[in-house]
Design a protein around this motif. Structure first.
Motif, PDB file in Angstrom:
ATOM      1  N   ASP A 106       0.804  -1.001  -0.006  1.00  0.00           N
ATOM      2  CA  ASP A 106       0.226  -0.110  -0.228  1.00  0.00           C
ATOM      3  C   ASP A 106       0.634   1.151   0.061  1.00  0.00           C
ATOM      4  O   ASP A 106       1.525   1.381   1.144  1.00  0.00           O
ATOM      5  CB  ASP A 106      -1.149   0.066   1.142  1.00  0.00           C
ATOM      6  CG  ASP A 106      -1.426   1.155   1.497  1.00  0.00           C
ATOM      7  OD1 ASP A 106      -1.662   1.718   0.671  1.00  0.00           O
ATOM      8  OD2 ASP A 106      -2.416   1.484   2.168  1.00  0.00           O
ATOM      9  N   ASN A 108       0.826   4.788  -1.453  1.00  0.00           N
ATOM     10  CA  ASN A 108      -0.371   5.803  -1.223  1.00  0.00           C
ATOM     11  C   ASN A 108      -0.498   5.923   0.252  1.00  0.00           C
ATOM     12  O   ASN A 108      -1.319   6.824   0.698  1.00  0.00           O
ATOM     13  CB  ASN A 108      -1.142   5.738  -2.194  1.00  0.00           C
ATOM     14  CG  ASN A 108      -2.154   5.097  -2.593  1.00  0.00           C
ATOM     15  OD1 ASN A 108      -1.925   3.916  -1.694  1.00  0.00           O
ATOM     16  ND2 ASN A 108      -3.214   5.883  -3.067  1.00  0.00           N
ATOM     17  N   LYS A 109       0.036   4.686   0.846  1.00  0.00           N
ATOM     18  CA  LYS A 109      -1.132   4.322   2.727  1.00  0.00           C
ATOM     19  C   LYS A 109      -2.158   4.849   2.193  1.00  0.00           C
ATOM     20  O   LYS A 109      -2.160   6.102   3.256  1.00  0.00           O
ATOM     21  CB  LYS A 109      -0.302   5.203   3.704  1.00  0.00           C
ATOM     22  CG  LYS A 109       1.629   5.312   3.166  1.00  0.00           C
ATOM     23  CD  LYS A 109       2.747   5.358   3.955  1.00  0.00           C
ATOM     24  CE  LYS A 109       4.242   5.023   3.691  1.00  0.00           C
ATOM     25  NZ  LYS A 109       3.959   5.788   2.214  1.00  0.00           N
ATOM     26  N   ASP A 110      -2.731   4.491   1.614  1.00  0.00           N
ATOM     27  CA  ASP A 110      -4.998   5.233   2.328  1.00  0.00           C
ATOM     28  C   ASP A 110      -5.122   3.431   2.528  1.00  0.00           C
ATOM     29  O   ASP A 110      -6.745   3.868   3.181  1.00  0.00           O
ATOM     30  CB  ASP A 110      -5.485   5.252   0.951  1.00  0.00           C
ATOM     31  CG  ASP A 110      -5.618   4.105  -0.428  1.00  0.00           C
ATOM     32  OD1 ASP A 110      -4.581   3.218  -0.116  1.00  0.00           O
ATOM     33  OD2 ASP A 110      -6.300   4.177  -1.312  1.00  0.00           O
ATOM     34  N   LYS A 112      -5.699   0.380   1.913  1.00  0.00           N
ATOM     35  CA  LYS A 112      -5.648   0.090   0.313  1.00  0.00           C
ATOM     36  C   LYS A 112      -4.637  -0.401  -0.015  1.00  0.00           C
ATOM     37  O   LYS A 112      -3.245   0.129  -0.837  1.00  0.00           O
ATOM     38  CB  LYS A 112      -6.157  -0.008  -0.262  1.00  0.00           C
ATOM     39  CG  LYS A 112      -8.117   0.582   0.057  1.00  0.00           C
ATOM     40  CD  LYS A 112      -9.101   1.210  -1.042  1.00  0.00           C
ATOM     41  CE  LYS A 112     -10.222   1.891   0.622  1.00  0.00           C
ATOM     42  NZ  LYS A 112     -10.241   2.924  -0.426  1.00  0.00           N
ATOM     43  N   ARG A 113      -4.326  -2.007  -0.728  1.00  0.00           N
ATOM     44  CA  ARG A 113      -3.158  -2.287  -0.929  1.00  0.00           C
ATOM     45  C   ARG A 113      -3.588  -1.405  -2.540  1.00  0.00           C
ATOM     46  O   ARG A 113      -4.169  -1.430  -3.270  1.00  0.00           O
ATOM     47  CB  ARG A 113      -2.820  -3.823  -1.185  1.00  0.00           C
ATOM     48  CG  ARG A 113      -4.447  -4.526  -2.337  1.00  0.00           C
ATOM     49  CD  ARG A 113      -4.287  -5.996  -2.203  1.00  0.00           C
ATOM     50  NE  ARG A 113      -5.427  -6.402  -2.945  1.00  0.00           N
ATOM     51  CZ  ARG A 113      -5.764  -7.749  -3.377  1.00  0.00           C
ATOM     52  NH1 ARG A 113      -4.628  -8.523  -3.588  1.00  0.00           N
ATOM     53  NH2 ARG A 113      -6.933  -7.813  -4.025  1.00  0.00           N
ATOM     54  N   ASP A 114      -2.394  -1.243  -3.256  1.00  0.00           N
ATOM     55  CA  ASP A 114      -1.894  -0.522  -4.535  1.00  0.00           C
ATOM     56  C   ASP A 114      -2.047  -1.676  -5.753  1.00  0.00           C
ATOM     57  O   ASP A 114      -1.429  -2.130  -5.662  1.00  0.00           O
ATOM     58  CB  ASP A 114      -1.610   0.183  -5.005  1.00  0.00           C
ATOM     59  CG  ASP A 114      -1.444   1.692  -3.571  1.00  0.00           C
ATOM     60  OD1 ASP A 114      -1.928   1.096  -3.056  1.00  0.00           O
ATOM     61  OD2 ASP A 114      -0.205   2.328  -3.946  1.00  0.00           O
TER      62      ASP A 114
HETATM   63 CA   LIG Z   1      -3.408   1.325  -1.278  1.00  0.00          CA
END
Ligand SMILES: [Ca+2]
Ligand SMILES: [Ca+2]
Length: 266
Positions: A106, A108-110, A112-114
């Motif tokens: 993840d 961009n650390k939101d 959720k996995r990218d």
């Molecule tokens: Ca993410």
């Protein structure tokens, strides 16, 4: 030999080859549970390398290695290493204790996995539990209901992750992935745990697809688009020699020997 007989033998050889490849693939899929995805990955970077690896680097994860990716059945199927000097895991893999996992980060650390991010293959160090009251518990490091996480050997200082998950780290990195590469790894982001090793042969793929920045040691050698330590290239070359050149030379030798004896008979 009649042409018909030759054709039958040729078709038989092809069918046997297909059957052999099929059996190998089926057993790899049965073991890893990855069907229809690839049961193996090629390692591109130096982040799991060990300095004291022997010539050819068998037993550690290095650029150009192929490793099997075994599916996991939830969080408890991953054995974490724990503290470097006091590991909680009993079994060793690739030069240290605990399991090495392949996961989608993840970045961009939101939380959720990218999905488009390149999978990372690193060691599972510990599990951080984010409690209902917002505090953190990490059993492996004896941390309980702390308001933030500080673990020097992982480079974490007053870390406050947004959710529970695994803290992961490349054996060759100074800091854990949660210092920048990803938030704690949720079990659903894990493609599998690394098992086994086919050394060097992944370099053939990397020669075409590349692994820029994958290795920058003083003994690095670039061939095609792949960059890797010199000893791995030597081992790959020797292996290809044994697999391809020697049987081919043997066939050619037999071909001429047969022709000679036929000439002799004439
Ligand atoms: Ca993410
Ligand atoms: Ca290796």
């Amino acid at each position: 030999m009649e042409i018909k007989k030759k054709t039958i033998l040729f078709i038989r050889d092809i069918l046997i080859s297909i059957a052999v490849v099929g059996v190998i693939l089926a057993s790899l899929w049965a073991y890893t549970g990855q069907f229809p995805n690839s049961p193996m990955v090629v390692v591109t970077s130096e982040s799991m390398m060990h300095e004291n690896a022997p010539f050819g680097k068998i037993g550690t994860i290095d650029p150009g290695d192929l490793v099997l990716v075994k599916s996991i059945n939830g969080k408890d199927d991953v054995e974490t290493r724990g503290p470097k000097d006091n590991p909680t895991a009993k079994h060793r893999t690739y030069g240290d204790y605990g399991d090495v996992i392949i996961y989608i980060p993840d970045k961009n650390k939101d939380g959720k996995r990218d999905r488009n991010a390149t999978p990372i293959i690193h060691r599972a160090i510990c599990w951080v539990e984010k409690n209902e009251d917002g505090t953190y518990t990490i059993k492996e490091y004896g941390i309980q209901n702390a308001t933030s996480i500080t673990i020097d050997e992982l480079g974490l200082h007053n870390y406050k992750p947004p959710h529970s998950g695994f803290i992961t780290k490349g054996d060759n990195n100074n800091e854990c992935d949660q210092c920048g590469l990803s938030t704690p790894v949720k079990p659903s982001w894990i493609i599998g745990k690394a098992r086994g090793e086919i050394p060097w042969f992944g370099l053939i793929k990397l020669m075409i697809f590349g692994n820029d920045g994958g290795y920058d040691g003083p003994d690095s050698v670039r061939i095609g688009r792949a960059v890797a330590p010199k000893d791995e290239w030597i081992c790959l070359g020797l292996s290809l020699f044994v697999i391809i050149v020697i049987p081919t030379a043997w066939d050619i030798y037999n071909f001429y020997k047969r022709r000679k004896s036929e000439e002799f008979r004439l």
